[in-house]
Design a protein around this motif. Structure first.
Motif, PDB file in Angstrom:
ATOM      1  N   LEU A 100       0.832  -1.202   0.000  1.00 16.07           N
ATOM      2  CA  LEU A 100       0.000   0.000   0.000  1.00 16.07           C
ATOM      3  C   LEU A 100       0.867   1.253   0.000  1.00 16.07           C
ATOM      4  O   LEU A 100       0.590   2.210  -0.733  1.00 16.07           O
ATOM      5  N   GLU A 103       2.279   1.752  -3.440  1.00 13.14           N
ATOM      6  CA  GLU A 103       1.294   2.205  -4.415  1.00 13.14           C
ATOM      7  C   GLU A 103       0.790   3.619  -4.153  1.00 13.14           C
ATOM      8  O   GLU A 103       0.663   4.416  -5.079  1.00 13.14           O
ATOM      9  N   MET A 104       0.486   3.938  -2.897  1.00 10.32           N
ATOM     10  CA  MET A 104      -0.190   5.204  -2.612  1.00 10.32           C
ATOM     11  C   MET A 104       0.662   6.236  -1.886  1.00 10.32           C
ATOM     12  O   MET A 104       0.287   7.406  -1.823  1.00 10.32           O
ATOM     13  N   TRP A 177      -5.152  -4.567   3.714  1.00 13.18           N
ATOM     14  CA  TRP A 177      -4.998  -3.129   3.499  1.00 13.18           C
ATOM     15  C   TRP A 177      -4.656  -2.757   2.068  1.00 13.18           C
ATOM     16  O   TRP A 177      -4.693  -1.578   1.712  1.00 13.18           O
ATOM     17  N   ASP A 178      -4.346  -3.741   1.241  1.00  9.82           N
ATOM     18  CA  ASP A 178      -4.120  -3.429  -0.176  1.00  9.82           C
ATOM     19  C   ASP A 178      -5.335  -3.795  -1.020  1.00  9.82           C
ATOM     20  O   ASP A 178      -5.273  -3.841  -2.239  1.00  9.82           O
ATOM     21  N   GLU A 180      -9.174  -3.332  -2.742  1.00  5.64           N
ATOM     22  CA  GLU A 180      -9.804  -2.202  -3.427  1.00  5.64           C
ATOM     23  C   GLU A 180     -10.666  -1.393  -2.469  1.00  5.64           C
ATOM     24  O   GLU A 180     -10.726  -0.164  -2.565  1.00  5.64           O
ATOM     25  N   LYS A 183      -8.329   0.816  -0.375  1.00  8.12           N
ATOM     26  CA  LYS A 183      -7.777   1.913  -1.188  1.00  8.12           C
ATOM     27  C   LYS A 183      -8.844   2.952  -1.506  1.00  8.12           C
ATOM     28  O   LYS A 183      -8.563   4.158  -1.494  1.00  8.12           O
ATOM     29  N   SER A 184     -10.074   2.519  -1.764  1.00  6.72           N
ATOM     30  CA  SER A 184     -11.164   3.469  -2.039  1.00  6.72           C
ATOM     31  C   SER A 184     -11.441   4.338  -0.823  1.00  6.72           C
ATOM     32  O   SER A 184     -11.652   5.549  -0.933  1.00  6.72           O
ATOM     33  N   LEU A 186      -9.325   5.085   1.631  1.00  6.08           N
ATOM     34  CA  LEU A 186      -8.200   6.003   1.842  1.00  6.08           C
ATOM     35  C   LEU A 186      -8.197   7.125   0.811  1.00  6.08           C
ATOM     36  O   LEU A 186      -7.973   8.290   1.151  1.00  6.08           O
ATOM     37  N   LYS A 187      -8.475   6.807  -0.452  1.00  3.51           N
ATOM     38  CA  LYS A 187      -8.520   7.849  -1.491  1.00  3.51           C
ATOM     39  C   LYS A 187      -9.637   8.839  -1.202  1.00  3.51           C
ATOM     40  O   LYS A 187      -9.480  10.047  -1.441  1.00  3.51           O
TER      41      LYS A 187
END
Length: 196
Positions: A100, A103-104, A177-178, A180, A183-184, A186-187
């Protein structure tokens, strides 16, 4: 401009701002209405707070002994994970937290993994090497001071902090935690903070 006209403009402005606040879930009820629909899989365990919670600034250290605290990264959304080398679910999710961060991670977001309680530095380094954890610096909370200050009662616990360093959500136990869903979520926290 007359005093009466100025008063009307101020009143209209305040009414308009109140209407925006009521219509915007970030102002009206924290991030809860925005994040709840995004929770699926392991993220169903994520408790999203109705309003952000202030945290006490309590020091933790890096592997060299230098002190840090969670206000060091104000302006970023933080995913703060409390873990230990002896905790099986903690060990399982660390590679996902590493992925994660790869990636982010950047100017808007950061994963901070803090080994809390009794963890030998040698043991942490060995684990990092075995699991190829290369994006997460080693942070230590050897006396569990930060863990206690943030209400961590068991491990793992992961908290999401907004750009102002306030806790907006918490998850007790291991999670993907990785995924979708993660991630959605967190974004969305990142985007809502940028928009406010």
């Amino acid at each position: 401009m007359s005093t009466r006209t100025a008063t009307k403009i101020v009143a209209a402005s305040l009414f308009y701002l109140a209407a925006i606040a009521g219509a915007n879930p970030v102002f009206a009820d924290g991030l809860k209405p925005v994040l709840e629909p995004l929770r699926s899989g392991d993220m169903r365990k994520l408790v999203v707070h109705s309003a952000p919670k202030d945290l006490r600034a309590t020091a933790f250290t890096d592997e060299g002994g230098a002190e840090h605290d969670l206000t060091d990264d104000l302006g970023k959304v933080l995913l703060v994970n409390f873990w230990a080398t002896w905790c099986a679910p903690c060990r399982e999710e660390m590679p996902e937290l590493n992925a994660l961060q790869h990636e982010m991670g950047g100017e808007d977001f950061k994963v901070i993994a803090i080994a809390t309680g009794r963890n030998s530095l040698a043991g942490i380094k060995k684990f990092y090497g075995e699991e190829e954890i290369d994006a997460l610096p080693i942070f230590l909370d050897g006396r569990s001071t930060l863990a206690r200050a943030t209400g961590v009662l068991g491990l793992p616990v992961t908290i999401i902090l907004d750009q102002d360093g306030r806790e907006v959500a918490r998850l007790q136990g291991g999670a993907k935690w990785d995924s979708e869903s993660a991630k959605s979520i967190l974004k969305t926290v990142i985007d809502q903070g940028a928009a406010s």
